[in-house]
Design a protein around this motif. Structure first.
Motif, PDB file in Angstrom:
ATOM      1  N   THR A  18       5.866 -12.678  -1.451  1.00 46.52           N
ATOM      2  CA  THR A  18       4.771 -12.191  -1.368  1.00 46.52           C
ATOM      3  C   THR A  18       4.233 -12.566   0.070  1.00 46.52           C
ATOM      4  O   THR A  18       4.766 -13.326   0.559  1.00 46.52           O
ATOM      5  CB  THR A  18       3.730 -12.597  -2.400  1.00 46.52           C
ATOM      6  OG1 THR A  18       3.620 -13.906  -2.223  1.00 46.52           O
ATOM      7  CG2 THR A  18       4.312 -12.289  -3.809  1.00 46.52           C
ATOM      8  N   VAL A  19       3.170 -11.638   0.378  1.00 50.43           N
ATOM      9  CA  VAL A  19       2.720 -12.068   1.638  1.00 50.43           C
ATOM     10  C   VAL A  19       2.028 -13.430   1.939  1.00 50.43           C
ATOM     11  O   VAL A  19       1.934 -14.203   2.783  1.00 50.43           O
ATOM     12  CB  VAL A  19       1.484 -10.910   2.046  1.00 50.43           C
ATOM     13  CG1 VAL A  19       0.749 -11.368   3.244  1.00 50.43           C
ATOM     14  CG2 VAL A  19       1.731  -9.752   2.292  1.00 50.43           C
ATOM     15  N   ALA A  20       1.261 -13.805   0.636  1.00 49.69           N
ATOM     16  CA  ALA A  20       0.801 -15.317   0.508  1.00 49.69           C
ATOM     17  C   ALA A  20       1.832 -16.140   0.916  1.00 49.69           C
ATOM     18  O   ALA A  20       1.594 -17.419   1.247  1.00 49.69           O
ATOM     19  CB  ALA A  20       0.054 -15.350  -0.893  1.00 49.69           C
ATOM     20  N   MET A 216       6.056  -5.794   4.860  1.00 53.21           N
ATOM     21  CA  MET A 216       4.638  -6.916   4.445  1.00 53.21           C
ATOM     22  C   MET A 216       3.630  -5.940   5.014  1.00 53.21           C
ATOM     23  O   MET A 216       3.747  -5.352   6.208  1.00 53.21           O
ATOM     24  CB  MET A 216       4.539  -8.169   5.178  1.00 53.21           C
ATOM     25  CG  MET A 216       5.762  -8.963   4.615  1.00 53.21           C
ATOM     26  SD  MET A 216       5.578  -9.485   2.972  1.00 53.21           S
ATOM     27  CE  MET A 216       6.631 -10.810   2.914  1.00 53.21           C
ATOM     28  N   TRP A 238      -3.148  -7.014   3.712  1.00 55.00           N
ATOM     29  CA  TRP A 238      -3.552  -7.018   1.989  1.00 55.00           C
ATOM     30  C   TRP A 238      -2.368  -7.725   1.369  1.00 55.00           C
ATOM     31  O   TRP A 238      -1.134  -7.147   1.475  1.00 55.00           O
ATOM     32  CB  TRP A 238      -3.563  -5.515   1.739  1.00 55.00           C
ATOM     33  CG  TRP A 238      -4.346  -5.231   0.443  1.00 55.00           C
ATOM     34  CD1 TRP A 238      -3.849  -5.110  -0.988  1.00 55.00           C
ATOM     35  CD2 TRP A 238      -5.810  -5.498  -0.043  1.00 55.00           C
ATOM     36  NE1 TRP A 238      -4.548  -5.191  -1.800  1.00 55.00           N
ATOM     37  CE2 TRP A 238      -5.786  -5.332  -1.279  1.00 55.00           C
ATOM     38  CE3 TRP A 238      -6.628  -5.842   0.634  1.00 55.00           C
ATOM     39  CZ2 TRP A 238      -6.986  -5.444  -1.891  1.00 55.00           C
ATOM     40  CZ3 TRP A 238      -7.989  -5.942   0.057  1.00 55.00           C
ATOM     41  CH2 TRP A 238      -8.415  -5.754  -1.187  1.00 55.00           C
ATOM     42  N   ASP A 239      -2.752  -8.387   0.323  1.00 55.91           N
ATOM     43  CA  ASP A 239      -1.851  -9.127  -0.454  1.00 55.91           C
ATOM     44  C   ASP A 239      -1.854  -8.467  -1.884  1.00 55.91           C
ATOM     45  O   ASP A 239      -2.889  -8.422  -2.711  1.00 55.91           O
ATOM     46  CB  ASP A 239      -1.948 -10.539  -0.764  1.00 55.91           C
ATOM     47  CG  ASP A 239      -0.885 -11.187  -1.637  1.00 55.91           C
ATOM     48  OD1 ASP A 239       0.093 -10.736  -2.043  1.00 55.91           O
ATOM     49  OD2 ASP A 239      -1.316 -12.385  -1.772  1.00 55.91           O
ATOM     50  N   SER A 241      -0.135  -8.829  -4.575  1.00 57.91           N
ATOM     51  CA  SER A 241       0.104 -10.048  -5.584  1.00 57.91           C
ATOM     52  C   SER A 241      -1.252 -10.487  -6.205  1.00 57.91           C
ATOM     53  O   SER A 241      -1.685 -10.990  -7.224  1.00 57.91           O
ATOM     54  CB  SER A 241       0.794 -11.141  -5.408  1.00 57.91           C
ATOM     55  OG  SER A 241       0.289 -11.782  -4.102  1.00 57.91           O
ATOM     56  N   THR A 242      -2.146 -10.774  -5.053  1.00 59.07           N
ATOM     57  CA  THR A 242      -3.649 -11.075  -5.464  1.00 59.07           C
ATOM     58  C   THR A 242      -4.612 -10.158  -5.443  1.00 59.07           C
ATOM     59  O   THR A 242      -5.860 -10.271  -5.931  1.00 59.07           O
ATOM     60  CB  THR A 242      -3.966 -12.291  -4.636  1.00 59.07           C
ATOM     61  OG1 THR A 242      -4.016 -11.898  -3.241  1.00 59.07           O
ATOM     62  CG2 THR A 242      -3.064 -13.598  -4.662  1.00 59.07           C
ATOM     63  N   VAL A 246      -5.690 -10.642   3.259  1.00 61.42           N
ATOM     64  CA  VAL A 246      -5.152 -11.720   3.852  1.00 61.42           C
ATOM     65  C   VAL A 246      -5.630 -11.937   5.361  1.00 61.42           C
ATOM     66  O   VAL A 246      -5.323 -10.961   6.185  1.00 61.42           O
ATOM     67  CB  VAL A 246      -3.731 -11.795   3.632  1.00 61.42           C
ATOM     68  CG1 VAL A 246      -2.959 -12.811   4.460  1.00 61.42           C
ATOM     69  CG2 VAL A 246      -3.251 -11.628   2.337  1.00 61.42           C
TER      70      VAL A 246
END
Length: 269
Positions: A18-20, A216, A238-239, A241-242, A246
């Protein structure tokens, strides 16, 4: 190159983190904020007729007004300015929340009175939230130089970036609008892609570099300083998953590994 890096295999997109996760190892932006702009006002006139006025109240807060668009606005926000070189600043301003968040980065050369403003916002693209960046070139009324121009100054270079003790990437600049990134160490180890980019000349061996990623949902705006061997900038995206923005301010130490040129007969048929 170590064996673990030499034999890192291709990673399919559906196995990417994920991005995070990708950003976890970058660490904090370690370069100190500058207060050199505190108590000053900078008025910039853009190519398209817009006028921007930045009133720097102190070292961390400002008022920003935009006029000349038919949709004039005023924003009070916090900012961080880093003096990349004497009189050359990279200024980050964030305001708004969630999908209305906007991240603006200004590269301002106080020596010449010339600036480039990069405004990143969220857009919906095929049902997915991602960033999109507008570039605005502007200058003060007393500017001593022309507007920042597109550059080929990075073309052919292979540069190694150390973002932290655990996060390293290399970039290969193919042409003025395309580059390759490859993660050597960190959350994206072994991952690589070819992305759209733009480069602008700011000063001798100092470039404003932008890239946008396909997989991403992030975009980056930074200064690449070959003389000081460092980069300073940020990612914004933008993430999924959350379901949240970001924002990643960063700096790195860099090494130019090599510069590739074509043979003299490359234009011959």
């Amino acid at each position: 190159m170590a064996a673990t890096e030499q034999f890192q295999d291709f990673v399919p997109v559906d196995e990417w983190p994920t991005v995070a996760t990708m950003l976890e190892g970058f660490g904090d932006q370690t370069l100190p904020a500058s207060t050199a702009l505190a108590g000053t006002t900078v008025s910039l006139h853009a190519e398209d007729g817009r006028e921007f006025r930045f009133v720097f109240h102190d070292g961390s807060s400002l008022a920003w007004t935009t006029a000349g668009t038919g949709a004039d606005q005023e924003v009070d926000a916090s900012y961080k300015a880093i003096e990349a070189r004497n009189g050359i600043f990279i200024i980050d301003i964030i305001h708004g929340e969630n999908r209305a968040m906007q991240h603006t980065t200004i590269v301002f050369n106080r020596n010449t009175g010339v600036a480039t403003i990069a405004v990143s916002r969220f857009v919906d693209e095929d049902g997915r939230t991602r960033a999109a960046t507008e570039f605005i070139h502007a200058k003060t009324e007393s500017a001593a130089g022309g507007l920042h121009q597109r550059s080929s100054g990075l073309v052919g270079k292979r540069i190694y970036y150390r973002y932290s003790d655990v996060e390293s990437y290399e970039h290969i600049y193919l042409n003025p609008g395309t580059f390759v990134w490859h993660c050597i160490r960190g959350g994206e180890k072994g991952l690589a892609d070819v992305e759209r980019s733009m480069v602008f000349d700011i000063d001798q061996d100092l470039f404003l570099f932008f890239w946008t990623e396909k997989v991403m949902t992030v975009e980056a705006v930074l200064l690449v300083d070959l003389r000081e061997q460092r980069s300073i900038g940020r990612m914004f995206g933008w993430d999924d998953s959350t379901d949240a923005p970001v924002v990643l301010p960063f700096n790195s130490r860099l090494s130019v590994l090599n510069t590739t040129g074509y043979p003299q007969d490359h234009n011959k048929h």
